[in-house]
Design an enzyme around this catalytic site. Sequence first.
Site, PDB file in Angstrom:
ATOM      1  N   ASP A  34      -1.160 -21.142 -20.424  1.00  0.00           N
ATOM      2  CA  ASP A  34      -0.077 -21.963 -19.872  1.00  0.00           C
ATOM      3  C   ASP A  34       1.007 -21.117 -19.213  1.00  0.00           C
ATOM      4  O   ASP A  34       2.116 -21.604 -18.958  1.00  0.00           O
ATOM      5  CB  ASP A  34       0.538 -22.841 -20.973  1.00  0.00           C
ATOM      6  N   HIS A 234      -7.648  -0.326  -0.363  1.00  0.00           N
ATOM      7  CA  HIS A 234      -6.811  -1.241  -1.129  1.00  0.00           C
ATOM      8  C   HIS A 234      -6.844  -0.879  -2.620  1.00  0.00           C
ATOM      9  O   HIS A 234      -7.022  -1.749  -3.476  1.00  0.00           O
ATOM     10  CB  HIS A 234      -7.233  -2.693  -0.913  1.00  0.00           C
ATOM     11  N   ASP A 251       1.399   2.649   0.134  1.00  0.00           N
ATOM     12  CA  ASP A 251       1.436   1.505   1.049  1.00  0.00           C
ATOM     13  C   ASP A 251       2.197   0.403   0.329  1.00  0.00           C
ATOM     14  O   ASP A 251       1.668  -0.216  -0.603  1.00  0.00           O
ATOM     15  CB  ASP A 251       0.003   1.077   1.383  1.00  0.00           C
ATOM     16  N   ASP A 262       5.947  -3.851   5.727  1.00  0.00           N
ATOM     17  CA  ASP A 262       4.633  -3.280   5.412  1.00  0.00           C
ATOM     18  C   ASP A 262       4.613  -1.853   5.954  1.00  0.00           C
ATOM     19  O   ASP A 262       4.412  -1.638   7.152  1.00  0.00           O
ATOM     20  CB  ASP A 262       3.539  -4.131   6.059  1.00  0.00           C
ATOM     21  N   HIS A 341     -11.239   0.807   9.770  1.00  0.00           N
ATOM     22  CA  HIS A 341     -10.475  -0.439   9.845  1.00  0.00           C
ATOM     23  C   HIS A 341      -9.748  -0.538  11.181  1.00  0.00           C
ATOM     24  O   HIS A 341      -9.621   0.441  11.927  1.00  0.00           O
ATOM     25  CB  HIS A 341      -9.491  -0.555   8.680  1.00  0.00           C
ATOM     26  N   HIS A 345      -2.154  -5.520  12.549  1.00  0.00           N
ATOM     27  CA  HIS A 345      -2.182  -6.949  12.234  1.00  0.00           C
ATOM     28  C   HIS A 345      -0.782  -7.499  12.441  1.00  0.00           C
ATOM     29  O   HIS A 345       0.208  -6.768  12.456  1.00  0.00           O
ATOM     30  CB  HIS A 345      -2.678  -7.203  10.802  1.00  0.00           C
ATOM     31  N   HIS A 352      -0.040 -10.330   6.277  1.00  0.00           N
ATOM     32  CA  HIS A 352      -1.028 -10.527   7.336  1.00  0.00           C
ATOM     33  C   HIS A 352      -0.673 -11.869   7.959  1.00  0.00           C
ATOM     34  O   HIS A 352      -1.174 -12.918   7.552  1.00  0.00           O
ATOM     35  CB  HIS A 352      -2.456 -10.522   6.783  1.00  0.00           C
ATOM     36  N   GLU A 375      -1.207   1.251  12.110  1.00  0.00           N
ATOM     37  CA  GLU A 375      -1.547   1.970  10.879  1.00  0.00           C
ATOM     38  C   GLU A 375      -2.923   2.632  10.928  1.00  0.00           C
ATOM     39  O   GLU A 375      -3.821   2.270  10.175  1.00  0.00           O
ATOM     40  CB  GLU A 375      -1.477   1.025   9.682  1.00  0.00           C
ATOM     41  N   TYR A 379      -9.893   8.904   6.223  1.00  0.00           N
ATOM     42  CA  TYR A 379     -10.245   8.860   4.810  1.00  0.00           C
ATOM     43  C   TYR A 379     -11.548   9.645   4.640  1.00  0.00           C
ATOM     44  O   TYR A 379     -12.610   9.202   5.104  1.00  0.00           O
ATOM     45  CB  TYR A 379     -10.428   7.416   4.352  1.00  0.00           C
ATOM     46  N   ARG A 396      -2.877   7.763   5.705  1.00  0.00           N
ATOM     47  CA  ARG A 396      -2.563   6.610   6.561  1.00  0.00           C
ATOM     48  C   ARG A 396      -1.068   6.632   6.838  1.00  0.00           C
ATOM     49  O   ARG A 396      -0.268   6.954   5.942  1.00  0.00           O
ATOM     50  CB  ARG A 396      -2.970   5.288   5.908  1.00  0.00           C
ATOM     51  N   GLU A 398       1.823   4.081   8.574  1.00  0.00           N
ATOM     52  CA  GLU A 398       1.982   2.692   9.051  1.00  0.00           C
ATOM     53  C   GLU A 398       3.450   2.389   9.316  1.00  0.00           C
ATOM     54  O   GLU A 398       4.304   2.638   8.477  1.00  0.00           O
ATOM     55  CB  GLU A 398       1.442   1.718   8.004  1.00  0.00           C
TER      56      GLU A 398
END
Length: 428
Positions: A34, A234, A251, A262, A341, A345, A352, A375, A379, A396, A398
């Site tokens: 709950d 991610h 990130d 972002d 990638h 975006h 996003h 970004e 890798y 990365r 961004e």
Amino acid sequence: MPTAHQARRERVLEAIHPGALLVFAAPVALRNNDVEHEYRQHSDFYYLTGFDEPESVLLLRSEAPHFVLFVRPRDPERETWDGPRAGVEGARSLFGADEAYPIAELDERLPDLLKGMPRLYYALGGEGDARVLAALAKLRRRERQGAEWPTALIEPAEVLHELRLRKEPEEIELMRRAIAITREAHLAVMRAARPGAHEYELEAILRRVFREAGSERPAYSPIVGSGPNATILHHRKNDRRMNDGELVLVDAGCEYGYYAADVTRTFPVSKRFDATQRAVYEVVLAAQLAAIERVRPGSTVQDVHAAALDVIVDGLIELGLVEGPRTIALEEKRYQTFFMHGTSHWLGMDVHDVGRYRRGGAPRPLEPGMVLTVEPGIYVPQSAGIDPRFAGIGVRIEDDVLVGPDGPVVLSADVPKTVEEVERACAG
């Protein structure tokens, strides 16, 4: 002077005339048993109303009453537990509804409110489907009595999400504030990173700085990936111990006033890049700068990606990670092991954000007021055959970029990014 929400409603009403638009509030989501997840309103609903309570429905009509809200009524007992509610009267006096009703009356009143509307803009696939279809079926049965009802059910994204894609000045200001808070959080983790600390310690700092500065919440779960975890796009466990000589990829962005930041930065745990790390980092930075330069009216998201990809491929060949020549490497997509990638975006109320990337079967041109991320990354997996000097390095970078009338406006430009800036920030 109309409020921002009122002005948005007026633009929607103009676009849907003659017709109606129906949006249901986000449902409350259970975490376990709950215990509920923190509530966040549906972005479309908030964009048009500023109303952040669950169990609510928004109806916009091209005929009066134009703005109708169905909401939870005041309930002193429940408000003792869960906090105050606007109630029906508050929906009118505080949020400007022309008419407001208890949510329990939705099924009874909706057919009459949709009567005479030739088109209904409603996104199928949500929890309100059964109630909307029941209202339409009820109106259909009245057709012999002369009732007119919506015979066209239209996806509202074509109107509503196109508005959200082009940001108004007040939206840009909220994004700037979210990004300013995010900058302080990134600076704090750059200073705090050290060998022996854990990724979750940096995550805790991010969340603390966000909240202390008035951010409602992170815009998404922070990613703190050290060492080989930086090669997981991610990574969210954030539970690894950071070691001397490694990089850490962070990130993270906060949400402020329902608008997201972002930002990604990669920096050395031990405060200084080694030669191999710096070589990879400089390739990614050059790719990002080339891509940002393409963020201008008339370009496309695909153009932005292509600019980054050209530099990434050249860099991978120079580093010895990909075999040339360049044209063959691009044609055979040899780079995909290391850069898999897209580069951008949309960014706005959702990290996003909404809005189509293609129009009429072709990539859509960028327009002033759009905001997107840039970004690129490299890798390097810990795989057989990979030069061990590079194995496990992930980088990365961004930034959040506004399409200005004359070119890119980097909203996150104040977050350290060059090798020298990053090392100074890490040193404190």
